[in-house]
Design a protein around this motif. Structure first.
Motif, PDB file in Angstrom:
ATOM      1  N   ALA A  31       0.949  -1.414   0.316  1.00 49.24           N
ATOM      2  CA  ALA A  31       0.179  -0.203   0.241  1.00 49.24           C
ATOM      3  C   ALA A  31       1.160   1.661  -0.334  1.00 49.24           C
ATOM      4  CB  ALA A  31      -0.938   0.049   1.372  1.00 49.24           C
ATOM      5  N   GLY A  33       0.196   5.771   0.691  1.00 47.87           N
ATOM      6  CA  GLY A  33      -0.697   6.291   0.752  1.00 47.87           C
ATOM      7  C   GLY A  33       0.122   7.643   1.576  1.00 47.87           C
ATOM      8  N   THR A  34      -1.140   8.372   3.312  1.00 50.16           N
ATOM      9  CA  THR A  34      -0.957   9.110   3.382  1.00 50.16           C
ATOM     10  C   THR A  34      -1.162   8.293   4.893  1.00 50.16           C
ATOM     11  OG1 THR A  34      -3.168   8.792   4.715  1.00 50.16           O
ATOM     12  CG2 THR A  34      -3.484  10.243   2.997  1.00 50.16           C
ATOM     13  N   THR A  36      -2.141   8.675   7.670  1.00 48.97           N
ATOM     14  CA  THR A  36      -2.946   7.257   8.828  1.00 48.97           C
ATOM     15  C   THR A  36      -3.510   6.093   7.664  1.00 48.97           C
ATOM     16  OG1 THR A  36      -4.092  10.111   8.916  1.00 48.97           O
ATOM     17  CG2 THR A  36      -5.442   8.405   9.396  1.00 48.97           C
ATOM     18  N   GLU A  37      -3.244   6.507   6.812  1.00 48.52           N
ATOM     19  CA  GLU A  37      -4.005   5.441   6.064  1.00 48.52           C
ATOM     20  C   GLU A  37      -2.760   3.607   5.796  1.00 48.52           C
ATOM     21  OE1 GLU A  37      -6.008   7.332   1.981  1.00 48.52           O
ATOM     22  OE2 GLU A  37      -4.094   6.724   1.991  1.00 48.52           O
ATOM     23  N   ILE A  38      -2.060   4.152   6.504  1.00 48.04           N
ATOM     24  CA  ILE A  38      -1.303   3.102   6.256  1.00 48.04           C
ATOM     25  C   ILE A  38      -0.708   2.609   7.721  1.00 48.04           C
ATOM     26  CG2 ILE A  38       1.630   2.615   6.331  1.00 48.04           C
ATOM     27  CD1 ILE A  38       0.169   3.389   3.773  1.00 48.04           C
ATOM     28  N   MET A  40      -3.225   2.319  10.011  1.00 48.61           N
ATOM     29  CA  MET A  40      -4.040   1.659   9.683  1.00 48.61           C
ATOM     30  C   MET A  40      -3.605   0.209   9.515  1.00 48.61           C
ATOM     31  SD  MET A  40      -7.403   3.460   9.272  1.00 48.61           S
ATOM     32  CE  MET A  40      -8.097   2.464   8.401  1.00 48.61           C
TER      33      MET A  40
END
Ligand SMILES: [Zn+2]
Length: 549
Positions: A31, A33-34, A36-38, A40
């Motif tokens: 993945a 991303g941001t 926050t996304e990572i 998670m």
């Protein structure tokens, strides 16, 4: 289960927009991303905090001589050493630290190291009189030896050597000290610790004779392993070696099994102009036998000419003040045949061509292959292109030929100085199209960057600084500076493309190989002339951390 995440980066993905973070599992990027996304999906993964620095695909150096470069990490390096006193001051402590070397060996001595006149054996005697001492030019086309080294190598009284090589003789009837090309300096290399095995792939393209003993193989692997570590410390995850033989493939294959192959490496088959055409079958054999993600073959390397310093680059017009253009190493018909056959075998071709006539003959060979075999997405390359006739520039893009250039080889790069005066080695009209990275890129040709290590250091960021910022040159040298992002792309994404791996590496997106470098600076925020000070902080190849500052 995520193995590793990188957070707080300025992630250059070369795949749409930039990102902040990414995740890696099982050697693959899962993945991008941001933060926050990572976060998670991080779970208990190892976290690398990029601290606002650039994160980008691992660098691929698309033109190196791995074995020679690795060996030279151990040799005395004479870059920038000029004058008799400086030479003595450099070599004496080094020699004292290497009491067992048969020949004290140095790399990267300048052609004009002693008062800008040709180096002689007497100059080297003055620096180190009591031990055999030899020094190789950075371009690997010339070695100078002192009297003891010449005696030991059996060269003091001259020697019959193959055409194209020369033991230069002095008026006193004894060797001058300058040994031109491998046929002349081979006997000196044979006296070094590696007995010249490091240069076999470059000089003959064949395996060492006599074959390396088991202990010599262990020594050679340990030397190359050091070189790999050195490359990884510069953020490199991939290498295109530009000299080849089965021996290096065998060593690297062992190293892959032993866990010391830190960079994915391509090894070509090296076809010499003195070889019969049926040697090309070795290229097919190499490709069939070595085709893993870490080590592969599938490319034929050839040399069309020499270098400008010794006026062995093949030119369309005679060198200033002479009536010689030099000669191509391959006669045209033989070269066309080699191109047609290699292309028909589905191999990629990479040809060293420095003079404008050598570049033209290489393009003619590629064109011949297209005419006979039909046009295909071949990604054949031309290495160096130090000079090119303006009429030939559009031919690169129109035939899909890849321009493989080394920014630090140009005086523009600021590593080799000073720039030649017009009329010294190159005519003024040739300088207008010399090292024309920008002109060639603007023509629409694919442009890939590399170092040609050990011709120049394998240090990625000094090459990038040379391309983006570089030295200020007299106005006759056109401005060829590059943008930072396109330079980085030429060192990552485009080098992956050149090896037909654009779907697997060279960009940061889910599904791609986890070949990643975390830098210690935000490169976009740096002054161009400071880029050379940036360093890799963490290098990751296939999800494995291969370097950590
Ligand atoms: Zn090279």
């Amino acid at each position: 289960m995520t193995d590793l995440v990188i957070l707080n980066g300025r992630v250059i993905t070369f795949d749409g927009s930039d990102a902040q973070a990414l995740a890696v599992t099982g050697g693959i990027i899962t993945a991008v991303g941001t933060n926050t996304e990572i976060r998670m999906i991080a779970g208990s993964a190892r976290v690398i905090d990029a601290q606002g620095s650039t994160v980008l695909p691992g660098f691929i150096d698309s033109h190196v001589h791995l074995f020679a470069g690795s060996a030279e990490l151990d040799y005395l390096n004479l870059t920038g050493v000029g004058g008799a006193d400086a030479l003595a001051a450099a070599v004496r402590p080094y020699a004292a630290s290497r009491p067992d070397d048969t020949v004290v060996f140095a790399a990267s001595i300048d052609y004009g190291a002693i008062d800008n006149s040709p180096v002689t054996r007497h100059d080297l005697d003055a620096a180190l009189p009591d031990r055999p001492f030899a020094a190789m030019a950075a371009d690997h086309h010339t070695v100078w030896a002192n009297t003891m080294a010449l005696v030991l190598a059996g060269l003091l009284h001259g020697k019959e050597v193959p055409e194209g090589s020369e033991v230069v003789m002095a008026p006193d009837g004894l060797a001058h000290g300058e040994l031109r090309e491998p046929g002349a300096f081979g006997p000196v290399l044979a006296l070094t610790a590696l007995a010249g095995r490091d240069l076999c792939g470059f000089i003959t393209g064949k395996d060492p004779v006599p074959p390396a003993s088991p202990n010599e193989r262990i020594l050679d692997k340990s030397i190359i392993a050091k070189g790999m570590k050195h490359c990884a410390s510069h953020g490199i995850t991939g290498l295109h070696n530009m000299d080849g033989n089965f021996y290096q493939l065998e060593l690297l294959d062992d190293m892959a099994a032993e866990g010391t192959l830190l960079c994915r490496t391509e090894i070509p088959m090296h076809l010499k102009h003195t070889d019969p055409m049926d040697r090309l079958s070795e290229a097919a054999e190499m490709q069939a036998k070595y085709n893993s993600d870490m080590l592969w073959s599938g490319c034929v390397k050839m040399f069309m000419d020499g270098v400008v310093d010794t006026r062995t680059a093949y030119m369309l017009e005679p060198y200033p003040g002479t009536d010689t253009c030099s000669d191509p190493l391959f006669p045209p018909d033989q070269f066309y045949e080699a191109c047609q056959q290699a292309d028909a075998m589905g191999l990629r071709i990479a040809v060293h061509a420095i003079g404008d006539a050598a570049v033209r003959q290489t393009l003619d060979g590629y064109e011949h292959a297209r005419q006979i075999n039909g046009a295909r997405d071949s990604r054949h390359r031309i290495e160096h292109i130090e000079t090119i006739h303006p009429d030939d520039i559009p031919r690169l893009a129109s035939m899909g030929v890849v321009a493989s250039m080394q920014p630090l080889h140009s005086p523009r790069g600021g590593f080799f100085l000073p720039a030649y005066e017009p009329g010294e080695i190159l005519h003024a009209f040739q300088i207008e199209h010399a090292f024309a990275w920008k002109t060639i890129r603007d023509s629409g040709a694919a442009m890939i960057f590399s170092t040609d290590w050990p011709i120049v250091p394998v240090d990625v960021m000094s090459t990038i600084a040379g391309a983006v910022s570089g030295a200020k040159l007299p106005d006759i040298w056109p401005d060829q500076r590059q943008g930072l992002r396109e330079t980085l792309a030429s060192y990552t994404r485009d080098n992956a493309w050149a090896e037909f791996n654009e779907h697997r590496k060279g960009r940061l997106r889910a599904g791609m190989m986890a070949d990643i470098v975390v830098m210690d600076h935000d490169l976009d925020a740096m002054r161009p002339d400071q880029l050379g000070t940036a360093r890799a902080a963490v290098t990751i190849c296939g999800g494995r951390i291969t370097f950590e500052a």
